[in-house]
Design a protein around this motif. Structure first.
Motif, PDB file in Angstrom:
ATOM      1  N   ALA A  24      34.011  44.468  29.009  1.00 23.80           N
ATOM      2  CA  ALA A  24      34.693  43.564  29.732  1.00 23.80           C
ATOM      3  C   ALA A  24      34.141  42.268  29.323  1.00 23.80           C
ATOM      4  O   ALA A  24      34.696  40.978  28.983  1.00 23.80           O
ATOM      5  CB  ALA A  24      34.995  43.778  31.296  1.00 23.80           C
ATOM      6  N   PHE A  25      33.004  42.113  29.741  1.00 25.93           N
ATOM      7  CA  PHE A  25      32.218  40.790  29.276  1.00 25.93           C
ATOM      8  C   PHE A  25      32.245  40.405  27.841  1.00 25.93           C
ATOM      9  O   PHE A  25      32.367  39.056  27.622  1.00 25.93           O
ATOM     10  CB  PHE A  25      30.841  40.763  29.797  1.00 25.93           C
ATOM     11  N   TYR A  28      35.520  38.747  27.640  1.00 21.62           N
ATOM     12  CA  TYR A  28      35.384  37.441  28.177  1.00 21.62           C
ATOM     13  C   TYR A  28      34.796  36.500  27.424  1.00 21.62           C
ATOM     14  O   TYR A  28      35.505  35.310  27.181  1.00 21.62           O
ATOM     15  CB  TYR A  28      34.698  37.608  29.552  1.00 21.62           C
ATOM     16  N   THR A 143      39.299  34.899  35.318  1.00 19.15           N
ATOM     17  CA  THR A 143      38.450  35.376  36.506  1.00 19.15           C
ATOM     18  C   THR A 143      39.088  36.586  37.146  1.00 19.15           C
ATOM     19  O   THR A 143      38.467  37.387  37.659  1.00 19.15           O
ATOM     20  CB  THR A 143      38.679  34.362  37.449  1.00 19.15           C
ATOM     21  N   MET A 146      38.014  39.516  35.189  1.00 20.57           N
ATOM     22  CA  MET A 146      36.581  39.990  35.402  1.00 20.57           C
ATOM     23  C   MET A 146      36.502  40.522  36.879  1.00 20.57           C
ATOM     24  O   MET A 146      35.850  41.539  36.799  1.00 20.57           O
ATOM     25  CB  MET A 146      35.729  38.671  35.325  1.00 20.57           C
ATOM     26  N   SER A 149      38.059  44.045  36.640  1.00 16.63           N
ATOM     27  CA  SER A 149      37.245  45.111  35.454  1.00 16.63           C
ATOM     28  C   SER A 149      36.047  45.600  36.309  1.00 16.63           C
ATOM     29  O   SER A 149      35.458  46.500  35.959  1.00 16.63           O
ATOM     30  CB  SER A 149      36.879  44.216  34.160  1.00 16.63           C
ATOM     31  N   HIS A 150      35.382  44.585  37.003  1.00 17.51           N
ATOM     32  CA  HIS A 150      34.030  44.900  37.690  1.00 17.51           C
ATOM     33  C   HIS A 150      34.030  45.470  39.229  1.00 17.51           C
ATOM     34  O   HIS A 150      33.036  45.367  39.905  1.00 17.51           O
ATOM     35  CB  HIS A 150      33.127  43.819  37.414  1.00 17.51           C
ATOM     36  N   MET A 189      35.159  31.291  39.098  1.00 11.95           N
ATOM     37  CA  MET A 189      34.520  31.717  38.123  1.00 11.95           C
ATOM     38  C   MET A 189      32.672  31.774  38.415  1.00 11.95           C
ATOM     39  O   MET A 189      32.101  32.779  38.094  1.00 11.95           O
ATOM     40  CB  MET A 189      34.810  31.267  36.906  1.00 11.95           C
ATOM     41  N   THR A 192      31.941  34.426  41.013  1.00 15.12           N
ATOM     42  CA  THR A 192      32.266  35.779  40.458  1.00 15.12           C
ATOM     43  C   THR A 192      31.034  35.929  39.370  1.00 15.12           C
ATOM     44  O   THR A 192      30.480  37.279  39.565  1.00 15.12           O
ATOM     45  CB  THR A 192      33.703  35.782  39.465  1.00 15.12           C
ATOM     46  N   ASN A 193      30.559  35.035  38.317  1.00 11.87           N
ATOM     47  CA  ASN A 193      29.326  35.253  37.444  1.00 11.87           C
ATOM     48  C   ASN A 193      28.299  35.397  38.332  1.00 11.87           C
ATOM     49  O   ASN A 193      27.401  36.465  37.735  1.00 11.87           O
ATOM     50  CB  ASN A 193      29.438  34.243  36.528  1.00 11.87           C
ATOM     51  N   LEU A 196      28.066  38.983  39.645  1.00 16.42           N
ATOM     52  CA  LEU A 196      28.133  39.982  38.430  1.00 16.42           C
ATOM     53  C   LEU A 196      26.442  40.035  38.140  1.00 16.42           C
ATOM     54  O   LEU A 196      26.062  41.132  37.888  1.00 16.42           O
ATOM     55  CB  LEU A 196      28.900  39.797  37.446  1.00 16.42           C
TER      56      LEU A 196
END
Length: 228
Positions: A24-25, A28, A143, A146, A149-150, A189, A192-193, A196
């Motif tokens: 996924a990343f 991205y 966003t 991500m 997906s996670h 984002m 979110t990052n 993660l």
């Protein structure tokens, strides 16, 4: 961590990254850092993909893995294979203004390509979901991707609910920060990052962040509290 990335600056002179990414990343990075800025996929197969971009400086990324882990990237590459990309004009002594305007034009045209790659890679084909993601714009659509997906299987929401969540938080942030201060502001984002990277349950952290914002806290305040 299942896709090997080697990323070069000036194409082949400086190695910027040599690491492993989850699928996924990797998608991205391809969409946000390469295709969105007028970059292109120069070659691909079921087990490898090479992308290049020359927006600010020549960069090249090579991604390799087995067929299963490269599946999303392979779909993305197939989806944009026939899209005409603007040609990068390279001169020995380019005019700075012309070079800058050319780069901006590439970046603008690249967002459509990146969105197509994202939707194909994420296997989003339902017409209402495609429209909802497209209406968000690339940054928020990435966003949503991500987050979806996670998220752990037991926490994953229907895609439309994730889209609504991201849009609501983005609208809230826009209300909280005046237009004159939008540049450099914290985005969903960013949050979110961070979650993660810190391996924090994503949806729970976003809920905590929204509650914190309602009490006047920043993302930095919440991060400091978690690490103290």
């Amino acid at each position: 961590m299942s896709i090997h990335r080697i990323e070069y600056l000036d194409h082949d002179r400086i190695v910027a990254f040599d690491d492993e990414l989850d699928p996924a990343f990797a998608l991205y990075v391809l969409c946000r850092s390469y295709l969105a800025y007028g970059g292109k996929i120069t070659s691909y197969s079921e087990t490898s993909l090479t992308a290049e971009v020359t927006f600010l400086r020549p960069e090249q990324m090579v991604l390799t893995a087995d067929c299963q882990n490269m599946k999303a990237l392979y779909r993305a590459a197939q989806a944009i294979e026939t899209i005409n990309q603007p040609e990068q004009r390279i001169e020995d002594s380019p005019n700075g203004l012309i070079f800058a305007l050319s780069g901006l034009a590439q970046a603008h045209s690249g967002e459509k390509t990146a969105m197509i790659a994202l939707l194909a890679g994420a296997n989003i084909t339902n017409p209402t979901e495609v429209k909802a993601m497209t209406d968000l714009g690339l940054e928020l659509a990435l966003t949503v991707f991500m987050i979806d997906s996670h998220s752990a299987d037991e926490d994953r929401m229907p895609l439309h609910d994730t889209i609504a969540l991201v849009k609501n938080i983005s609208d809230f942030l826009s209300l909280e920060v005046p237009d004159s201060q939008q540049q450099g502001r914290t985005t969903i984002m960013d949050a979110t990052n961070y979650a993660l990277r810190a391996q924090i349950p994503l949806l729970a952290f976003l809920a905590e962040w929204v509650e914190g914002m309602a009490r006047g806290l920043t993302l930095g305040d919440i991060v400091r509290h978690k690490t103290s």
